[in-house]
Design a protein around this motif. Structure first.
Motif, PDB file in Angstrom:
ATOM      1  N   VAL A 190      -9.788   2.337   3.983  1.00 57.65           N
ATOM      2  CA  VAL A 190      -9.506   0.916   4.160  1.00 57.65           C
ATOM      3  C   VAL A 190     -10.347   0.432   5.336  1.00 57.65           C
ATOM      4  CG1 VAL A 190      -7.761  -0.829   4.652  1.00 57.65           C
ATOM      5  CG2 VAL A 190      -7.139   1.219   3.331  1.00 57.65           C
ATOM      6  N   LEU A 192     -10.812  -1.801   0.191  1.00 57.43           N
ATOM      7  CA  LEU A 192     -10.219  -0.507  -0.139  1.00 57.43           C
ATOM      8  C   LEU A 192     -11.157   0.232  -1.077  1.00 57.43           C
ATOM      9  CD1 LEU A 192      -7.866  -2.655   0.415  1.00 57.43           C
ATOM     10  CD2 LEU A 192      -6.398  -0.959  -0.611  1.00 57.43           C
ATOM     11  N   LEU A 244       0.836  -1.202   0.000  1.00 57.70           N
ATOM     12  CA  LEU A 244       0.000   0.000   0.000  1.00 57.70           C
ATOM     13  C   LEU A 244       0.870   1.252   0.000  1.00 57.70           C
ATOM     14  CD1 LEU A 244      -2.935   0.877   0.000  1.00 57.70           C
ATOM     15  CD2 LEU A 244      -2.933   0.716   2.477  1.00 57.70           C
ATOM     16  N   LEU A 280      -2.041  -0.975  -7.299  1.00 50.84           N
ATOM     17  CA  LEU A 280      -2.140  -2.219  -6.525  1.00 50.84           C
ATOM     18  C   LEU A 280      -2.564  -3.393  -7.411  1.00 50.84           C
ATOM     19  CD1 LEU A 280      -3.803  -1.194  -3.156  1.00 50.84           C
ATOM     20  CD2 LEU A 280      -1.542  -2.184  -3.476  1.00 50.84           C
ATOM     21  N   CYS A 336      -3.950   4.826  -6.771  1.00 49.69           N
ATOM     22  CA  CYS A 336      -3.397   3.847  -5.829  1.00 49.69           C
ATOM     23  C   CYS A 336      -3.952   2.464  -6.111  1.00 49.69           C
ATOM     24  CB  CYS A 336      -3.700   4.278  -4.398  1.00 49.69           C
ATOM     25  SG  CYS A 336      -3.245   3.043  -3.156  1.00 49.69           S
TER      26      CYS A 336
END
Length: 154
Positions: free
Chosen positions: A125, A138, A22, A152, A148
Motif C-alpha cells: 500500500v 494497492l 482492508l 475489496l 484481497c
C-alpha cells in the motif's frame, strides 16, 4: 484478476474506514507493506486495521520500539515501523523470523529499511497526497494479495 487498485481517503475518518475494509479483505497470515513519506497516514491506516481486528486500546506508531504486537482473538497482529532502523541486519538480532511463524497479520511501515530480512509482501500500500486527503495505491504481490483486492472490489 487485477493486481492493482487505487482508493481515495479525503480525511482521517475515511482513512480509518479504509483500514477497516482492508482488514476484512485480508487473509490470515498476510504481510502488508505500508509505504509513503512522513505524515502520509500509514499509522492512521494501521489504526483502522488494528481497531477493525478488535483491539480497543490505543494504537500508536512503534517508531521507537520497532514493533507493537496486538494479541487478538484470531491471533497476533504485528505492527512494525522501521523508520528508525539503523541497519537492516538489526532485524536479525531482534529475531525477526520468529514474528512470521504464527501470526494473524503483519503491517510493516518503511519496509525498504528492512530489505533482505523481511518476508515478501502479499500487498503493498503506497500512500500519496491528494487534494483533499490521500490516494492509496494497492498492489498485490501474491495470490493472497490478489484475493484481497478482489474482495475489496465487491
Amino acid at each position: 484478476m487485477s493486481t492493482e487498485k487505487s482508493l481515495s481517503a479525503p480525511d482521517e475518518a475515511a482513512m480509518l474506514a479504509l483500514g477497516a475494509r482492508l482488514y476484512e479483505a485480508l487473509d490470515v497470515g498476510s504481510v502488508v507493506y505500508l509505504k509513503g513519506e512522513l505524515g502520509m497516514g500509514k499509522t492512521t491506516l494501521s489504526r483502522g486495521i488494528v481497531q477493525a481486528a478488535g483491539h480497543t486500546g490505543a494504537v500508536k506508531s512503534p517508531t521507537y520500539t520497532l514493533v507493537e504486537p496486538y494479541q487478538l482473538a484470531e491471533g497476533t497482529l504485528y505492527h512494525f515501523d522501521l523508520y528508525r532502523l539503523g541497519d537492516a541486519e538489526e532485524l536479525e538480532f531482534m529475531g525477526i523470523r520468529d514474528y512470521f511463524i504464527d501470526f494473524r497479520l503483519a503491517l510493516i511501515e518503511w519496509p525498504e529499511r528492512g530489505a533482505g530480512f523481511l518476508p515478501p509482501a502479499d500487498l503493498v500500500v503506497t500512500i500519496q497526497p491528494e487534494l483533499p486527503g490521500r490516494r492509496l495505491h494497492l498492489q498485490a504481490q501474491s495470490p493472497q494479495g490478489r484475493a484481497c483486492l478482489q474482495r475489496l472490489a465487491l
